[in-house]
Design a protein around this motif. Structure first.
Motif, PDB file in Angstrom:
ATOM      1  N   SER A 251       0.829  -1.193   0.000  1.00  0.00           N
ATOM      2  CA  SER A 251       0.000   0.000   0.000  1.00  0.00           C
ATOM      3  C   SER A 251       0.866   1.248   0.000  1.00  0.00           C
ATOM      4  N   SER A 252       0.313   2.341  -0.501  1.00  0.00           N
ATOM      5  CA  SER A 252       1.114   3.533  -0.766  1.00  0.00           C
ATOM      6  C   SER A 252       1.759   4.120   0.482  1.00  0.00           C
ATOM      7  N   VAL A 253       0.959   4.389   1.520  1.00  0.00           N
ATOM      8  CA  VAL A 253       1.493   5.120   2.673  1.00  0.00           C
ATOM      9  C   VAL A 253       2.605   4.342   3.367  1.00  0.00           C
ATOM     10  N   PRO A 254       2.381   3.088   3.809  1.00  0.00           N
ATOM     11  CA  PRO A 254       3.492   2.378   4.475  1.00  0.00           C
ATOM     12  C   PRO A 254       4.692   2.162   3.577  1.00  0.00           C
ATOM     13  N   VAL A 257       6.537   5.617   3.417  1.00  0.00           N
ATOM     14  CA  VAL A 257       7.124   5.939   4.722  1.00  0.00           C
ATOM     15  C   VAL A 257       8.353   5.071   4.978  1.00  0.00           C
ATOM     16  N   SER A 283      -5.550  11.235   0.398  1.00  0.00           N
ATOM     17  CA  SER A 283      -5.363  10.261   1.461  1.00  0.00           C
ATOM     18  C   SER A 283      -3.902   9.895   1.651  1.00  0.00           C
ATOM     19  N   VAL A 284      -3.157   9.753   0.559  1.00  0.00           N
ATOM     20  CA  VAL A 284      -1.751   9.383   0.663  1.00  0.00           C
ATOM     21  C   VAL A 284      -0.915  10.570   1.144  1.00  0.00           C
ATOM     22  N   LEU A 286      -1.951  12.946   3.007  1.00  0.00           N
ATOM     23  CA  LEU A 286      -2.266  13.035   4.428  1.00  0.00           C
ATOM     24  C   LEU A 286      -1.495  11.994   5.216  1.00  0.00           C
ATOM     25  N   GLY A 287      -1.495  10.752   4.739  1.00  0.00           N
ATOM     26  CA  GLY A 287      -0.831   9.681   5.474  1.00  0.00           C
ATOM     27  C   GLY A 287       0.661   9.902   5.621  1.00  0.00           C
ATOM     28  N   VAL A 288       1.331  10.308   4.544  1.00  0.00           N
ATOM     29  CA  VAL A 288       2.779  10.479   4.647  1.00  0.00           C
ATOM     30  C   VAL A 288       3.136  11.719   5.463  1.00  0.00           C
ATOM     31  N   LEU A 290       1.540  12.709   8.046  1.00  0.00           N
ATOM     32  CA  LEU A 290       1.366  12.320   9.440  1.00  0.00           C
ATOM     33  C   LEU A 290       2.453  11.374   9.929  1.00  0.00           C
ATOM     34  N   HIS A 291       2.975  10.522   9.045  1.00  0.00           N
ATOM     35  CA  HIS A 291       3.801   9.412   9.514  1.00  0.00           C
ATOM     36  C   HIS A 291       5.238   9.399   9.007  1.00  0.00           C
TER      37      HIS A 291
END
Length: 325
Positions: A251-254, A257, A283-284, A286-288, A290-291
């Motif tokens: 998945s893109s975010v993990p 990261v 969404s991506v 936002l996810g990156v 944040l993390h």
């Protein structure tokens, strides 16, 4: 005249994240021959409701110019120690303008970023002053700013051993612009560029006569396509930055990261869903933000024209095996 130099706008407050953002902005402006506009956004007394009430009756509002002068003094107290801390790193310090403006943080910073080369903000910091450069502000700037936005995390981590920029790619116009921006930034820094495609695992079929998708083939095709786009952008921009393409199942975010663990910067596009059906957009991003363990630059897509929209459709390439996530 410094007003003719390209401008890097930085939202400041007295939090750890705000100071980290200012350090990053100063380094970027120094590399680009740009100037810094450090902006403290404060809540004016008429917005806070702190004035006009009290046990002895109404308290008169201070004159706006007096209040603004006070906030500018606060801004200088934030900026000056950071300038002194960064000065030994840079051969030439960029010109710095320090300002304090009233209003809501997102609206004020987005307005300040009009015509700027970049907006830099901290993440998850609320200082003792009345600025509010926390999660909602950094994400609001990412959504609405007219230029690339870099979000700098407040958390500490060991320094990277090599200069690497990671960029997420998916074939969308937003990701294409992010790749273009990352190539230019890698050239300015003398950094290596790592272009990462997150390939969603293929669907599993239960019918015996259906050919099962090959994850390795999907990664190979994605890697080849990204390499092709890198070379095309090299020719267009004249970039000489060292670059590699990597396709990873996940998945893109993990995936992004994890790929940025040893990076000094992670770059993603904003508001684009490409033909590879990736989600390197809201969404991506936002996810990156944040993390990610490093600063994240979110690059908006170019303003479309009929000619550029047609060219984007012509150059977009869908992968025949497996969507990119």
């Amino acid at each position: 005249m410094t007003e003719h130099l390209p401008t890097v706008v930085c939202g400041i407050d007295d939090s750890v994240g705000g100071r980290a953002a200012l350090e990053e902005a100063i380094r970027r402006a120094g590399r680009r021959g740009a100037r810094i506009r450090a902006v403290l956004v404060y809540e004016p007394p008429e917005m806070s409701g702190a004035w006009g009430w009290g046990p002895t009756g109404a308290v008169p509002l201070p004159r706006l110019e007096v209040y603004q002068q006070s906030e500018r003094r606060v801004a200088r107290k934030i900026v000056e120690p950071v300038l002194e801390a960064v000065r030994p790193e840079l051969p030439t310090m960029p010109p710095v303008e320090i300002d304090a403006v009233p209003g809501w943080p997102v609206e004020a910073l987005v307005e300040a970023a009009e015509g700027a080369q970049e907006l830099v903000v901290g993440h998850r910091g609320r200082g003792a002053v009345s600025s509010v450069l926390m999660g909602s502000t950094s994400l609001g700037c990412v959504l609405h700013a007219p230029c690339p936005v870099t979000v700098v995390p407040a958390r500490d981590r060991p320094p990277t051993t090599e200069s690497v920029i990671v960029v997420g790619v998916d074939g969308s116009p937003g990701a294409e612009e992010a790749l273009r921006w990352a190539l230019a930034e890698a050239g300015r820094r003398g950094a290596a560029l790592r272009a990462v495609v997150a390939v969603r695992p293929p669907e599993s079929y239960s019918f015996e006569d259906v050919v099962q998708p090959d994850p390795a083939e999907g990664r190979r095709l994605a890697t080849a396509e990204v390499r092709r786009r890198i070379e095309e952008l090299r020719e267009q921009t004249g970039s000489t930055a060292e670059a590699e393409a990597i396709a990873i199942t996940g998945s893109s975010v993990p995936t992004l990261v994890e790929a940025a663990v040893d990076a000094e910067l992670l770059v993603v596009g904003h508001r684009g869903r490409g033909p590879w059906r990736s989600a390197l957009l809201g969404s991506v991003a936002l996810g990156v933000v944040l993390h990610a363990p490093c600063p994240v630059t979110v690059v908006p897509p170019p303003v479309p024209t009929p000619a550029t929209a047609h060219a984007a459709e012509e150059s977009a390439t869908a992968l025949p095996i497996g969507p990119i996530a």
